[in-house]
Design an enzyme around this catalytic site. Structure first.
Site, PDB file in Angstrom:
ATOM      1  N   ASN A   1       0.807  -1.227   0.000  1.00 58.06           N
ATOM      2  CA  ASN A   1       0.000   0.000   0.000  1.00 58.06           C
ATOM      3  C   ASN A   1       0.839   1.275   0.000  1.00 58.06           C
ATOM      4  OD1 ASN A   1       0.640  -0.748   2.669  1.00 58.06           O
ATOM      5  ND2 ASN A   1      -1.015   0.497   3.471  1.00 58.06           N
TER       6      ASN A   1
ATOM      7  N   GLU B   1       7.684   0.669  16.504  1.00 62.20           N
ATOM      8  CA  GLU B   1       8.773   1.178  15.685  1.00 62.20           C
ATOM      9  C   GLU B   1       8.731   2.697  15.735  1.00 62.20           C
ATOM     10  OE1 GLU B   1       8.587  -0.794  11.856  1.00 62.20           O
ATOM     11  OE2 GLU B   1       9.011  -2.731  12.778  1.00 62.20           O
TER      12      GLU B   1
ATOM     13  N   CYS C   1      -3.292   1.419   6.434  1.00 58.57           N
ATOM     14  CA  CYS C   1      -3.563   0.639   7.647  1.00 58.57           C
ATOM     15  C   CYS C   1      -4.209   1.502   8.727  1.00 58.57           C
ATOM     16  CB  CYS C   1      -2.282   0.021   8.166  1.00 58.57           C
ATOM     17  SG  CYS C   1      -1.008   1.256   8.461  1.00 58.57           S
TER      18      CYS C   1
ATOM     19  N   GLU D   1       3.650  -5.313  12.230  1.00 58.61           N
ATOM     20  CA  GLU D   1       2.714  -4.191  12.024  1.00 58.61           C
ATOM     21  C   GLU D   1       1.578  -4.764  11.190  1.00 58.61           C
ATOM     22  OE1 GLU D   1       3.227  -1.367  13.374  1.00 58.61           O
ATOM     23  OE2 GLU D   1       5.377  -1.054  13.577  1.00 58.61           O
TER      24      GLU D   1
HETATM   25  P1  NAD Z   1      -0.273  -9.433   3.191  1.00 61.30           P
HETATM   26  O1  NAD Z   1      -0.224  -9.915   4.585  1.00 61.30           O
HETATM   27  O2  NAD Z   1      -1.125 -10.150   2.222  1.00 61.30           O
HETATM   28  O3  NAD Z   1       1.185  -9.449   2.545  1.00 61.30           O
HETATM   29  C1  NAD Z   1       2.268  -8.740   3.131  1.00 61.30           C
HETATM   30  C2  NAD Z   1       3.556  -9.397   2.704  1.00 61.30           C
HETATM   31  O4  NAD Z   1       3.653 -10.699   3.293  1.00 61.30           O
HETATM   32  C3  NAD Z   1       3.702  -9.602   1.192  1.00 61.30           C
HETATM   33  O5  NAD Z   1       5.033  -9.302   0.822  1.00 61.30           O
HETATM   34  C4  NAD Z   1       3.401 -11.079   1.035  1.00 61.30           C
HETATM   35  O6  NAD Z   1       3.989 -11.658  -0.119  1.00 61.30           O
HETATM   36  C5  NAD Z   1       4.013 -11.641   2.301  1.00 61.30           C
HETATM   37  N1  NAD Z   1       3.489 -12.933   2.747  1.00 61.30           N
HETATM   38  C6  NAD Z   1       2.235 -13.422   2.621  1.00 61.30           C
HETATM   39  N2  NAD Z   1       2.139 -14.626   3.223  1.00 61.30           N
HETATM   40  C7  NAD Z   1       3.360 -14.912   3.739  1.00 61.30           C
HETATM   41  C8  NAD Z   1       3.898 -16.016   4.471  1.00 61.30           C
HETATM   42  N3  NAD Z   1       3.152 -17.069   4.814  1.00 61.30           N
HETATM   43  N4  NAD Z   1       5.203 -15.964   4.812  1.00 61.30           N
HETATM   44  C9  NAD Z   1       5.971 -14.901   4.500  1.00 61.30           C
HETATM   45  N5  NAD Z   1       5.510 -13.836   3.809  1.00 61.30           N
HETATM   46  C10 NAD Z   1       4.228 -13.837   3.439  1.00 61.30           C
HETATM   47  O7  NAD Z   1      -0.650  -7.896   3.280  1.00 61.30           O
HETATM   48  P2  NAD Z   1      -0.912  -6.884   2.069  1.00 61.30           P
HETATM   49  O8  NAD Z   1      -2.185  -7.276   1.403  1.00 61.30           O
HETATM   50  O9  NAD Z   1       0.328  -6.768   1.260  1.00 61.30           O
HETATM   51  O10 NAD Z   1      -1.102  -5.498   2.845  1.00 61.30           O
HETATM   52  C11 NAD Z   1      -2.330  -5.074   3.378  1.00 61.30           C
HETATM   53  C12 NAD Z   1      -2.382  -5.357   4.868  1.00 61.30           C
HETATM   54  O11 NAD Z   1      -1.280  -4.744   5.502  1.00 61.30           O
HETATM   55  C13 NAD Z   1      -3.605  -4.795   5.550  1.00 61.30           C
HETATM   56  O12 NAD Z   1      -4.087  -5.736   6.472  1.00 61.30           O
HETATM   57  C14 NAD Z   1      -3.076  -3.571   6.296  1.00 61.30           C
HETATM   58  O13 NAD Z   1      -3.808  -3.169   7.417  1.00 61.30           O
HETATM   59  C15 NAD Z   1      -1.722  -4.051   6.677  1.00 61.30           C
HETATM   60  N6  NAD Z   1      -0.830  -2.919   6.927  1.00 61.30           N
HETATM   61  C16 NAD Z   1      -0.481  -2.660   8.232  1.00 61.30           C
HETATM   62  C17 NAD Z   1       0.349  -1.568   8.500  1.00 61.30           C
HETATM   63  C18 NAD Z   1       0.753  -1.228   9.913  1.00 61.30           C
HETATM   64  O14 NAD Z   1       1.646  -0.427  10.083  1.00 61.30           O
HETATM   65  N7  NAD Z   1       0.139  -1.810  10.921  1.00 61.30           N
HETATM   66  C19 NAD Z   1       0.798  -0.762   7.458  1.00 61.30           C
HETATM   67  C20 NAD Z   1       0.410  -1.068   6.144  1.00 61.30           C
HETATM   68  C21 NAD Z   1      -0.403  -2.164   5.894  1.00 61.30           C
END
Ligand code: NAD
Length: 504
Positions: free
Chosen positions: A173, A485, A306, A272
């Site tokens: 994002n 962080e 997020c 996060e």
């Molecule tokens: P996601 O969890 O689908 O993917 C994030 C990353 O994890 C990607 O690089 C993906 O390839 C990797 N991944 C997926 N499964 C994995 C596994 N089993 N092992 C290792 N890596 C794996 O998230 P997304 O769709 O990319 O992002 C959106 C989400 O991120 C939303 O839930 C949002 O709230 C959250 N987010 C949180 C913050 C925060 O600071 N808290 C900030 C931005 C986004």
């Protein structure tokens, strides 16, 4: 403007010069995966193929971790913090020098408006390096004198040491911003990193490799492996025994899977994760400011933030007025091409994510929501008809238990509900398992403090949203995160504190 294909060591697709060839970055070199495995990356704006990305297998992840280990044992790990800090300043300056390349790459991957990425994503991507360079230069260490039975005494001092090779798993994002939010403090502390960017946003992480080489960051300090999660580079990296710590931003379910992987070897994790953030609007608020802030928190980046607001609670006397004002503003959002200066909202990241968001648009109707505005797919001009577009959407009328109100959607949509009392709204805001962020809108100072202290969220904004000082602690409570962080809080994760006790 430079060609990202050249920047990433690739040659571009023979069929179309516009299709980039994105490679892994290991030990300072751009490398294709053995066997030539690739995946396609499409434009969220048009649906057209924009990049073919080399998918790292176990062999490339092994090579990246090995390169990171070798670099850790080289001069990087022993460099004085101030010297490392100077190098990170050079990284920030180099990103700014190549601002247009980063901007073009980020916009191509995400479809976000140029006006947004040029004010938020790229400047913050560069600023993260300066913030953590300053932090590491200025951090103090503990020192204690103590008595001993012989009267001579002893002194204790604590030193921070790098934790080792850090696996960095990133979302799509805010790709550069969130990746550098982890890479910058990790490097400032003397660690080396292997980054796995999201499969949806590989380009800026790849470009950063070139920046590292240009300013002389030793080879192997920064590595990038591309791919997916399970059965791909993400899982290979988080399971790798050579990785000493894992830092992750993404969905809560993914974070839980990563935590399980990290349990082998008892490795620390910083997570996060997702949110379903509330905004609480009291009748005594500055109405226009509350509308402005809530508009941004619901719709900026097409709702893919997020910290975004997907639940708004408005005190009953101003409920109707608030809904009408937010509706009027949402209907003025201009969906369009990223480079069009008039565009205020882009598409979602992918067709897959659009299917998820649209499933909630359908579910909300089935649950009996009143669709105040939106709820469907906009008609876009021909060139953009195959993009991942959805309408900005506002609902009212759902109970707090409806899945639309309890589950993270991560789209340009929000539900607005009335409330009658402070105590009641605090309970409703705290009812979910998430606890990332909240906004409170009121001009009553005592109430602002009272409510802020009782909201179960890692970040509470009063009369603002997304106002960030990068030295402050950032992270979620409950299922929104583990660890904090930002500023010195990042140092807690990216270093090991060692106490040295000297008998005098
Ligand atoms: P996601 O969890 O689908 O993917 C994030 C990353 O994890 C990607 O690089 C993906 O390839 C990797 N991944 C997926 N499964 C994995 C596994 N089993 N092992 C290792 N890596 C794996 O998230 P997304 O769709 O990319 O992002 C959106 C989400 O991120 C939303 O839930 C949002 O709230 C959250 N987010 C949180 C913050 C925060 O600071 N808290 C900030 C931005 C986004």
């Amino acid at each position: 403007m430079l060609d990202v294909a050249r920047q990433t060591g690739g040659s571009g697709s023979p069929q179309s010069p516009a299709v980039k060839d994105i490679l892994n970055f290991i030990a300072g070199e751009y490398v294709a995966a053995k066997g030539g495995k690739r995946f396609d990356k499409s434009s969220p704006v048009t649906g057209a193929l924009i990049a073919r990305v080399s998918e790292a297998g176990q062999a490339e992840v092994d090579a990246a971790v090995k390169a990171a280990r070798a670099a850790l044992e080289g001069p990087w790990g022993r460099m004085a913090p101030a010297e490392r800090g100077d190098m990170l300043y050079a990284v920030a300056n180099e990103i700014n020098k190549r601002f247009d390349d980063f901007l073009q790459a980020e916009v191509a991957d995400t479809g976000k408006p140029v006006s947004l990425a040029s004010h938020l994503d790229i400047p913050r991507g560069a600023a993260n390096f300066k913030v953590f360079a300053d932090t590491i230069k200025n951090v103090a260490t503990e020192f204690f004198e103590m008595g001993t039975p012989d009267g001579a005494g002893a002194i204790n001092y604590a030193v921070r040491r790098p934790i080792g090779v850090v696996g960095v798993i990133c979302p799509w994002n805010l790709p550069l911003l969130l990746m550098t939010w982890k890479v910058a403090p990790a490097l400032a502390c003397g660690n080396t990193v292997v980054v796995k960017p999201s499969e949806e946003s590989p380009q800026t992480a790849a470009l950063l490799g070139d920046v590292m080489n240009a300013v002389g960051v030793p080879k192997g300090v920064y590595n990038v492996v591309h791919g997916f999660g399970p059965g791909s580079a993400g899982e290979f990296l988080t399971r790798h025994p050579g990785v000493n710590a894992i830092t992750f931003t993404g969905e809560t379910r993914t974070g839980a899977a990563i935590m399980k992987a990290a349990a082998d070897g008892a490795r620390p994790v910083s997570l996060e994760m997702g949110g379903k953030n509330p905004a609480i609007v009291f009748a005594d608020c500055d109405f226009e400011a509350a509308i402005d802030g809530t508009m941004r928190s619901c719709f900026v980046n097409c709702g893919q933030v997020c910290l975004g607001t997907e639940r708004v609670y408005v005190e009953r006397p101003i409920f109707e007025k608030f809904v009408a004002a937010l509706k009027a503003r949402a209907e003025k959002l201009k969906l369009g091409a990223p480079e069009d200066a008039a565009t205020t909202m882009g598409p979602l990241i992918s067709q897959e994510h659009r299917d998820k968001v649209l499933s909630y648009y359908k579910k909300a109707r089935e649950e009996g929501a009143t669709v105040v505005t939106g709820g469907g797919v906009p008609k876009m001009p021909d060139g953009m008809a195959k993009g991942a577009w959805v309408e900005p959407t506002i609902w009212t009328g759902l109970p707090d238990t409806a899945p639309t109100v309890t589950e993270e959607i991560f789209g340009p949509c929000t539900h607005i509900a009335p409330f009658d009392a402070e105590e009641e709204v605090i309970k409703r805001a705290n009812a979910l398992d998430y606890g990332l962020a909240a906004s409170v809108w009121t001009t009553n100072l005592a109430r602002a403090h009272r409510v802020a202290s009782r909201i179960e969220a890692g970040i509470v904004w009063v009369n603002s949203w997304f106002l960030r000082d990068l030295r402050t602690p950032f992270g979620g409570m409950k299922q929104s995160g583990i660890g904090r962080e930002g500023g010195v809080h990042s140092l807690e994760f990216y270093t090991e504190l060692k106490n040295v006790c000297i008998k005098l």
